[in-house]
Enzyme design. Sequence first.
Site, PDB file in Angstrom:
ATOM      1  N   ARG A 456       0.851  -1.194   0.000  1.00 35.27           N
ATOM      2  CA  ARG A 456       0.000   0.000   0.000  1.00 35.27           C
ATOM      3  C   ARG A 456       0.884   1.240   0.000  1.00 35.27           C
ATOM      4  NH1 ARG A 456      -4.857  -2.013   4.169  1.00 35.27           N
ATOM      5  NH2 ARG A 456      -5.426  -3.822   2.886  1.00 35.27           N
ATOM      6  N   GLN A 474      -0.701 -10.377   5.890  1.00 34.96           N
ATOM      7  CA  GLN A 474      -1.694 -10.510   6.948  1.00 34.96           C
ATOM      8  C   GLN A 474      -2.354 -11.880   6.875  1.00 34.96           C
ATOM      9  OE1 GLN A 474      -4.341  -7.191   6.422  1.00 34.96           O
ATOM     10  NE2 GLN A 474      -5.346  -8.048   4.636  1.00 34.96           N
ATOM     11  N   LYS A 557     -20.399  -5.002   9.797  1.00 33.22           N
ATOM     12  CA  LYS A 557     -19.132  -5.597  10.234  1.00 33.22           C
ATOM     13  C   LYS A 557     -19.075  -5.636  11.754  1.00 33.22           C
ATOM     14  CE  LYS A 557     -16.729  -1.121  10.082  1.00 33.22           C
ATOM     15  NZ  LYS A 557     -15.499  -0.407   9.683  1.00 33.22           N
TER      16      LYS A 557
END
Length: 735
Positions: A456, A474, A557
Amino acid sequence: RSSSVPSFKLSYYNEYKSYLRTMSEVADNINNMSISEKQKDIPQKKAAKKQKGGGGGNESQELNPWPAYIQDRITIFDKLYGQYQEFLKTVDRKPIKITLPDGNTVEGESWTTTPYDVASGISAGLANNSIISKVNGDLWDLDRPLESDCSIELLNFDSDQGKEVYWHSTAHILGEAMERKYGGCLCYGPPIAEGFYYDIYLGADASVSEADYNGLESIMKSIVKEKQPFQRLEMTKADLLEMFKYNKFKCRIIENKITTPTTTVYRCGPLIDLCRGPHVRNTGKIKTLKVVKNSSTYWEGKADMESLQRIYGISFPDNKLMKEWKVFQEEAAKRDHRKIGLQQELFFFHELSAGSCFWLPRGARIYNTLVQWIQEEYIKRGFSEVVTPNMYNTKLWECSGHWQHYQDNMFSFDVEKEKYALKPMNCPGHCLMFGHRPRSWRELPLRLADFGVLHRNELSGALSGLTRVRRFQQDDAHIFCTPDQITEEIRGCLEFLNAVYSIIGFTYELKLSTRPEKFLGELSVWDEAESKLKKALDDFGAPWTVDPGDGAFYGPKIDITIRDALKRPHQCATIQLDFQLPIRFDLVYNAPDGTEKRPVIIHRAILGSVERMTGILTENFGGKWPFWLSPRQVMVVPVMPMFNDYAVEIRNKLHSKNLAIDCDLDDGATLNKKVRNAQLAQYNFIFVVGEKERDAGTVNVRTRDNQVHGEITVEAITDKLLRLKNSKANDDKLE
């Protein structure tokens, strides 16, 4: 920060505009009825006054005179505030009923009674300790009149929202001090997780230095001493643009981000700032404060925009809290993972690959131990590990929607006249995997896990050790399931999370984030999904709360906040439902009735970024690693050079069992020095060997904390250490 919350009922808005037109000829002669003459004269009286103490010399001196825009703002504010006060005289007052949290009610008068009046009617202590109020669930200034029947709640500093308001108010005090010291153009000044900051534009070459801190604090303390009231005023966009015409950053906010006819400003002393509030009653509520650091940043984080100076601060309503905070900061500094990483030779960073960690052998051992641990859990829990490409044609990201919203955070480049990008996440690749052949309902749930390398494009100024990097991995997984399987899969994710965090020793908080104002999909689908998440949370049995409207646009979420040994919050894990990616990639499975159905995707991570989790664990343990994670598990110390061969023999035996063991064969160091060095290096166990141990096939065992276990055979201690390693216990207790 802009606001859409009106200072008086929107039903009065048109009437108010009409009233302003009738008042226009006399408005300039109306005095500001709530501002004392002393406060109105602040620019004139304070401009020549120097602040004493701290920084010394020019660092602690205010501008003389202050910037002209300060008085220009006040002139506009006084005029409009006076008009507003006159308008309030025309509003009908009516009896209202105010409901307290315990169900009791008190009587009040609309447009007259304030939350502070209610608090004072209960007790002076309650009124004094209250930071802010909530009226019908919305944050509300303590001195802002109530408008109709309502419920009211009073919040103190112990509450999260109380802290947020307290630190936001202190940010305004900092902003006032910055204008009085530097001039410039203030930008954003929000509260953050611990404290606040304010950004200011000082021009291309000017900057803030640590030498300025004491001078700023001195000005801030004088502002606190003056007990400047926070005053709220709603203004039209046209008036706002006139008030802030000197500040191009505020004008950008007004023109681009305010979508309502009016928004609010708040005034304390000479500072008037675009702000939705609310705030404490006056600056005197801030009892102790400190400027803690500064940095450079870009306007709204965009590298092609203006460079700004950011100043951070902290404040508390009690000196004791400030002392505790300072002690905490000292302990946190000792545990800084960047410092420990260098001391223990775990990892480092280099400017030739900024934001990408170089893992040294001992750091790589920790990294790989975490990855292997999760891989073992995957086998137990029915996850299949996959490997996906690192770069994709940007057509993939256009299909997923990431290119439209995320391309600035992606590394992209041209390959044979086509544009490609390094992947910042795994989910689109997993969608390709699911969709590359027909799928049956019998394959679901399909749990795909991926430790693929992600990139990123974080701004260089935002990079921070392992907690903010450009290259990372991750424990990413995506569960493709039917709607009927959501509850069971979410429950499994929560159990997975609990198993991992319990071993590490983290406590955690669960929060269900529900449908946002702007969402995609059918309302009925959202309602059903939220219902399934609630059931899974209830079945899990841990406490949880609701965060209304904070879900992602593609699905609700569960946010998980962990707390480390210093009780600091971190958000690493994520559990998110996604209805949109299956639609974008046209993913289907064959249902039992022969029809094609759309699957649901659950995005799931437990550790999150392995880099970030390693940084958190480094600070959580303070570099004192538990045995199962330790990069230095055992040091063998021979008492004399003649026993070096025996020490090496022991090292080789334990090394073959994948234990991190070393020998100190420095013949120039004394035995005590070797033992002490091993303890300081955080070896969990030290084996001392001499003639007696060599002849008996034993080692003399002690810990880094100087606990002596005595003489143990090599076979026995090997078994004990392997059991300790496999138990993943954090106390290093030998069984």
